[in-house]
Design an enzyme around this catalytic site. Sequence first.
Site, PDB file in Angstrom:
ATOM      1  N   HIS A 221       0.838  -1.208   0.000  1.00  0.00           N
ATOM      2  CA  HIS A 221       0.000   0.000   0.000  1.00  0.00           C
ATOM      3  C   HIS A 221       0.866   1.248   0.000  1.00  0.00           C
ATOM      4  CE1 HIS A 221      -4.174   1.618   0.998  1.00  0.00           C
ATOM      5  NE2 HIS A 221      -3.418   2.682   0.818  1.00  0.00           N
TER       6      HIS A 221
ATOM      7  N   HIS B  16       1.611   5.163  -2.137  1.00  0.00           N
ATOM      8  CA  HIS B  16       1.173   6.166  -3.103  1.00  0.00           C
ATOM      9  C   HIS B  16       2.421   6.740  -3.761  1.00  0.00           C
ATOM     10  CE1 HIS B  16      -3.006   6.145  -1.614  1.00  0.00           C
ATOM     11  NE2 HIS B  16      -2.447   5.926  -0.437  1.00  0.00           N
ATOM     12  N   LEU B  17       2.655   6.340  -5.011  1.00  0.00           N
ATOM     13  CA  LEU B  17       3.844   6.855  -5.703  1.00  0.00           C
ATOM     14  C   LEU B  17       3.514   8.116  -6.493  1.00  0.00           C
ATOM     15  CD1 LEU B  17       5.902   3.729  -6.787  1.00  0.00           C
ATOM     16  CD2 LEU B  17       5.856   4.966  -4.630  1.00  0.00           C
ATOM     17  N   ARG B  18       2.250   8.508  -6.526  1.00  0.00           N
ATOM     18  CA  ARG B  18       1.803   9.842  -7.002  1.00  0.00           C
ATOM     19  C   ARG B  18       1.948  10.089  -8.498  1.00  0.00           C
ATOM     20  NH1 ARG B  18      -1.320  10.524  -2.753  1.00  0.00           N
ATOM     21  NH2 ARG B  18      -0.286  11.249  -0.856  1.00  0.00           N
TER      22      ARG B  18
ATOM     23  N   ASN C  31      -5.020   6.335  -6.730  1.00  0.00           N
ATOM     24  CA  ASN C  31      -5.502   7.719  -6.715  1.00  0.00           C
ATOM     25  C   ASN C  31      -4.487   8.674  -7.329  1.00  0.00           C
ATOM     26  OD1 ASN C  31      -3.824   7.249  -4.528  1.00  0.00           O
ATOM     27  ND2 ASN C  31      -4.846   8.721  -3.192  1.00  0.00           N
TER      28      ASN C  31
ATOM     29  N   ASP D 114      -9.079   3.468  -3.449  1.00  0.00           N
ATOM     30  CA  ASP D 114      -8.344   4.023  -2.303  1.00  0.00           C
ATOM     31  C   ASP D 114      -8.117   5.531  -2.405  1.00  0.00           C
ATOM     32  OD1 ASP D 114      -6.826   3.281   0.213  1.00  0.00           O
ATOM     33  OD2 ASP D 114      -5.362   4.511  -0.848  1.00  0.00           O
TER      34      ASP D 114
ATOM     35  N   HIS E 156     -10.703   1.067   1.186  1.00  0.00           N
ATOM     36  CA  HIS E 156     -10.425   2.118   2.174  1.00  0.00           C
ATOM     37  C   HIS E 156     -11.755   2.288   2.914  1.00  0.00           C
ATOM     38  CE1 HIS E 156      -9.191   6.395   3.288  1.00  0.00           C
ATOM     39  NE2 HIS E 156     -10.496   6.387   3.501  1.00  0.00           N
TER      40      HIS E 156
ATOM     41  N   HIS F 144      -5.297  -0.468   5.434  1.00  0.00           N
ATOM     42  CA  HIS F 144      -4.927   0.359   6.609  1.00  0.00           C
ATOM     43  C   HIS F 144      -6.017   0.455   7.682  1.00  0.00           C
ATOM     44  CE1 HIS F 144      -7.219   3.283   4.357  1.00  0.00           C
ATOM     45  NE2 HIS F 144      -6.261   3.489   3.478  1.00  0.00           N
TER      46      HIS F 144
ATOM     47  N   ASP G 107       1.033   2.701   3.726  1.00  0.00           N
ATOM     48  CA  ASP G 107       0.192   3.810   3.253  1.00  0.00           C
ATOM     49  C   ASP G 107       1.064   5.050   3.020  1.00  0.00           C
ATOM     50  OD1 ASP G 107      -1.998   5.192   2.392  1.00  0.00           O
ATOM     51  OD2 ASP G 107      -2.896   5.466   4.367  1.00  0.00           O
TER      52      ASP G 107
END
Lengths: 412, 321
Positions: free
Chosen positions: A46, A48-50, A80, A137, A164, A218, A291
């Site tokens: 989990h 977030h590499l954006r 996301n 998510d 989520h 999470h 996360d």
Amino acid sequence: MDTRADLWIEGGKIRHCSPQQAEIGRETEVINADNLTVMPGLFDMHVHLREPGHEHKETIRTGTLAAANGGFTGVVCMPNTEPAIDSRMTVEYIQRRASNGAVDAHCCAAITKARAGKELAPLLDLMESGAVMYSDDGGCVESAEMMRRAFDYVAEFDLLLTQHCEEHSLTRNFAVNEGEMSAKMGLKGYPAVAEDIIVARDILLADYCGNRRYHGAHISTAGAVRLFREAKNRGQRVSCEVAPHHFILDESTVQGFNVNAKMNPPLRTRRDIEAILQGLADGSIDCIATDHAPHALHEKNVEFSLAANGIIGLETSLGLSLTYLYHTGVASLSRIVELMSVNPRRVLNLPQPLIASGEPANLTFVDVNKEWVVSPELFCTKSLNTPFDGYILKGLPVMTINRGIVTECKLT
Amino acid sequence: MANNLDEMIRHAAEIYRSRHLLTAEGLGAEEIVSIFKIAEYFVEQGINGRKRHDILRGMTVISAFFETSTRTKISFDLAARRLGADVTAFQATASSLAKGESLLDTLATINAMGADMWVVRHSQSGAVELMSRNSDCIFLNAGDGRHQHPTQGLLDCFTLWRRWKGEMSGKRVCIIGDIEHSRVARSNFLLLQTLGCETGMAAPGTLIPHSWPILGARRFLSSKEACEWADAAIFLRLQKERMEGGLLPANDGFAKRYGMTCSLLQKLPHLTILHPGPVNYGVEIDAESAADKRSVIREQVTNGVAVRMAVMSVLAQKQRH
């Protein structure tokens, strides 16, 4: 982990793994790993590499470098992004961008188009392009009908849905956990029950739709731990993960309007932490996942309620888990390996790296007793939003090997 | 007398621990009373006189109201002027800021022009604390979100302190109305408890925080029950949007159950009534009760200027030394 052995790695493969000394040539580099523990490569399901869309926070390059620096050899990117991971094109873009790195980057694709909750994303096409699980998510699939449709649509293919868990009607404009801190600080609260309601709903739906696979992302509440434990005891194919901050920090960390203690789900109470530690020890919780949620300073250093949710986690996860689970006696070293390497891949149906002759080298070398000070300026991630700056931790990733690439972890 | 004032300010500045006034949390009884004594001096020397002091001479005070206000803004502006400060006021809504400049940008921009002291009201809890962490100026919180409104709390307590001739210990004070959304209640509970008062509250269940025991106040079912127990009652303004937002059912007798009426007041000869204003007549308090001799609503307003003068004097003194 219980064995002392010599490892000889060549061309990205384990050539020799035995207590007997390897007969190596002169050019072979010898690493004295006497005080190190070798684990199958750690996996964070989990993050977030954006990228694409929010490259000012993180890119696939900086994010995977941070992962390797934190001892991970595999991650799952959450959907996301902008655009969301809801098309074959985006999945392939991410795979391509990560293809030369030391970290296997998998995709969690969206359940609904643009994560908007209105219509299903092309889930089967996404499966064929390599998505390993599905989630909206960043937010929750609000409609029970939509969630039920997703379970039914992927049933024949036995795909994994993850959620989520947040009943949005109870959490509008929240800034912290609903409790003593929200009462004292005059901040809008996120009641724990808003998480529990969705966990319960989805567990019931997964059962109703034919014992579907379901994973809670999470989780942060005592209620969620209990619901997963009970569902497993009934034989449901469910699993869940917890982030290190949710088993270490409680809601009081937000005192003084500390924006680096603001995340979704929020930090909860001591009671929730006790329940999570119990769940980690007894198997109710399957995985540790960070996360990892990088944000730029200008998105964090604003009025508390307006500050972006989330903290970075890739480069502190192992140190925190060893310090607060292993060295405290909550979990054995092999349990840590289950939580951080074996179980995430098992939940995702990914092949397990083995430490044996002839296997590809997918390894994390760890100095479990090394004390170090968390120094975000040494991190590879682009962002600095961590509440653990200056923490003294015991247990340090030293090196990873994956895809033939050796990464020395540089956290000290 | 002026020497006496200087002496009181010096003494208060010595025991006052923070550089700012951001919250009522952490203020000790001695700190609070030392501020009250200065405020009392200002009141007795004729707050309505035009006497100007030079305690803040040469200081630039920025009065920044990111949320609309009339009485608090004027009260702070007058207080600063009567102490000899240069006051620059600006009103900006949080939404106009949201279009472009961030709060910290605004802060840095104005500080670059030279500022010593900020008086800030903001719609977000914690906003003033955020500004204080990013600047060398002195900060006075004039109300941040639902969090704190420390000068309002101080002036309410000061009003009671005067009425009770400094005997606060064991006195019972209840707060009635919208506790959940009230920064006034959060400041008052802390200050009253620090001064030794027992505290109570009465409000509909949707206007009380979920973890209400942390506030340290006991709960009553109605204004009648609370006021029969109390020596003083602080009524809070009920914002219209609370009713429109569905937190209160329509026509369910809020005024009857949680308000003050003259017929109830008749049975409570020793009660003191406070209201931070502005009053919704007929909702929290009816007009007769507000005008009754047991009501100190006007006195609160007058005392507000004196208390703010006292706090500013102490903070300026602390800055100088």
